[in-house]
Design an enzyme around this catalytic site. Structure first.
Site, PDB file in Angstrom:
ATOM      1  CB  VAL A   1      -0.965  -0.007   1.210  1.00 48.53           C
ATOM      2  CG1 VAL A   1      -0.219  -0.053   2.523  1.00 48.53           C
ATOM      3  CG2 VAL A   1      -1.892   1.208   1.177  1.00 48.53           C
ATOM      4  CB  SER A   2       0.956   4.288   0.314  1.00 52.96           C
ATOM      5  OG  SER A   2       1.324   5.641   0.168  1.00 52.96           O
ATOM      6  CD1 TRP A   3       8.115   4.987   0.679  1.00 51.46           C
ATOM      7  CD2 TRP A   3       8.015   2.934   1.565  1.00 51.46           C
ATOM      8  NE1 TRP A   3       9.411   4.571   0.931  1.00 51.46           N
ATOM      9  CE2 TRP A   3       9.366   3.327   1.475  1.00 51.46           C
ATOM     10  CE3 TRP A   3       7.712   1.688   2.098  1.00 51.46           C
ATOM     11  CZ2 TRP A   3      10.416   2.496   1.899  1.00 51.46           C
ATOM     12  CZ3 TRP A   3       8.742   0.849   2.514  1.00 51.46           C
ATOM     13  CH2 TRP A   3      10.081   1.261   2.416  1.00 51.46           C
TER      14      TRP A   3
ATOM     15  N   GLY B   1       3.577  -0.122  -1.864  1.00 51.57           N
ATOM     16  CA  GLY B   1       3.238  -0.598  -3.192  1.00 51.57           C
ATOM     17  C   GLY B   1       4.436  -0.564  -4.131  1.00 51.57           C
TER      18      GLY B   1
ATOM     19  CB  THR C   1       1.026   2.171  -4.759  1.00 55.06           C
ATOM     20  OG1 THR C   1       2.430   2.402  -4.638  1.00 55.06           O
ATOM     21  CG2 THR C   1       0.772   1.139  -5.849  1.00 55.06           C
TER      22      THR C   1
END
Length: 274
Positions: free
Chosen positions: A94-96, A98, A120
């Protein structure tokens, strides 16, 4: 706590000793986030194992001595899997995290079955989010100040109305532990100059990209860029979902995950396994 790859890391795993028809999930968390922030997701996916770890300087993992990069941390993640006796995983970030998940799938294709990319981007080549949200994202008070989180939750993450923000704040902030300054800084610089975009057309995995259409930090267009670059991908848009739609739209997110992960293996996957 596990000593692996020259680092001491806090590792969490669920249900690895239980029989399952599914490979475990290796999960890479968002920047600054500790294991507890995503524990509810691991607990909802009761039919499969789940593995994640606190990055150096986050949660209960000690501060890093030296900076790291996606290659070294994905190598470390593979060492963790080896210590746990796991050969094949589905990978999610998730996000970073990802970005880390993309790098793991590219660096360790033989250990990756399917890939899930949530809220992401392709790294440095991204469309930035709402400046107001990004400014508040950098404020350490979001980890420790309930009033700050209550006031700015919708601006930070989107996906909730004003009445729902306080409830989501109470649920989310109670699981957060702020990273150390060095841990947070090293996570930031780990991705400097990194992008997966040139390699994504060569990604030979089935990929689910999940994005919220009200994400103030990672706009939906970034998911569309990923989907256009990865040939075996599909884009799932969570309507009304912000950056934390895994929390605010948990049932819908888990249903999409299960539909993707539990689908029969494709001919390409069977060919690679053979």
């Amino acid at each position: 706590m596990m000593d692996v790859g020259g680092r001491r890391l806090r590792v969490a795993h669920w249900r690895l000793d239980e029989p399952s028809d599914h490979p475990p999930m290796l999960f890479f968390n968002g920047i600054g986030a500790n294991i507890e922030a995503v524990a509810p997701l691991a607990e909802m996916l009761t039919e499969r194992g789940f593995v994640m770890f606190d990055m150096p300087g986050t949660g209960e993992s000690p501060d890093p001595t030296l900076p790291y990069n996606p290659f070294t941390m994905c190598w470390t993640a593979a060492q963790i899997l080896g210590r746990l006796g796991i050969e094949l995983v589905d990978v999610m970030g998730v996000s970073w995290g990802g970005a880390m998940a993309q790098h793991f799938a590219l660096q360790h294709p033989g250990r990756t079955r399917r890939l899930v990319l949530t809220a992401t981007t392709a790294g440095m080549l991204m469309v930035p989010g709402n400046p107001a949200a990004l400014t508040k994202m950098a404020d350490p008070r979001r980890y420790i100040d309930p009033e700050f989180m209550n006031e700015h939750f919708a601006t930070l993450y989107g996906g909730v109305d004003k009445d729902g923000a306080a409830h989501q704040k109470d649920s989310h902030i109670g699981r957060l532990k702020p990273p150390s300054p060095r841990g947070y800084f090293y996570q930031l610089i780990a991705m400097l100059g990194w992008t997966s975009l040139p390699a994504l057309p060569f990604m030979n995995k089935e990929v689910l990209i999940m994005m919220g259409d009200d994400d103030q930090i990672v706009p939906l267009v970034n998911g569309k860029i990923l989907a256009s670059a990865i040939r075996n991908s599909r884009l799932e848009i969570i309507e009304g979902g912000g950056h934390l739609f895994l929390l605010t739209h948990a049932d819908e997110s888990v249903a999409a995950l299960r539909e993707f992960l539990d689908a029969p293996s494709t001919e390409a996957e069977l060919s690679r396994a053979a």
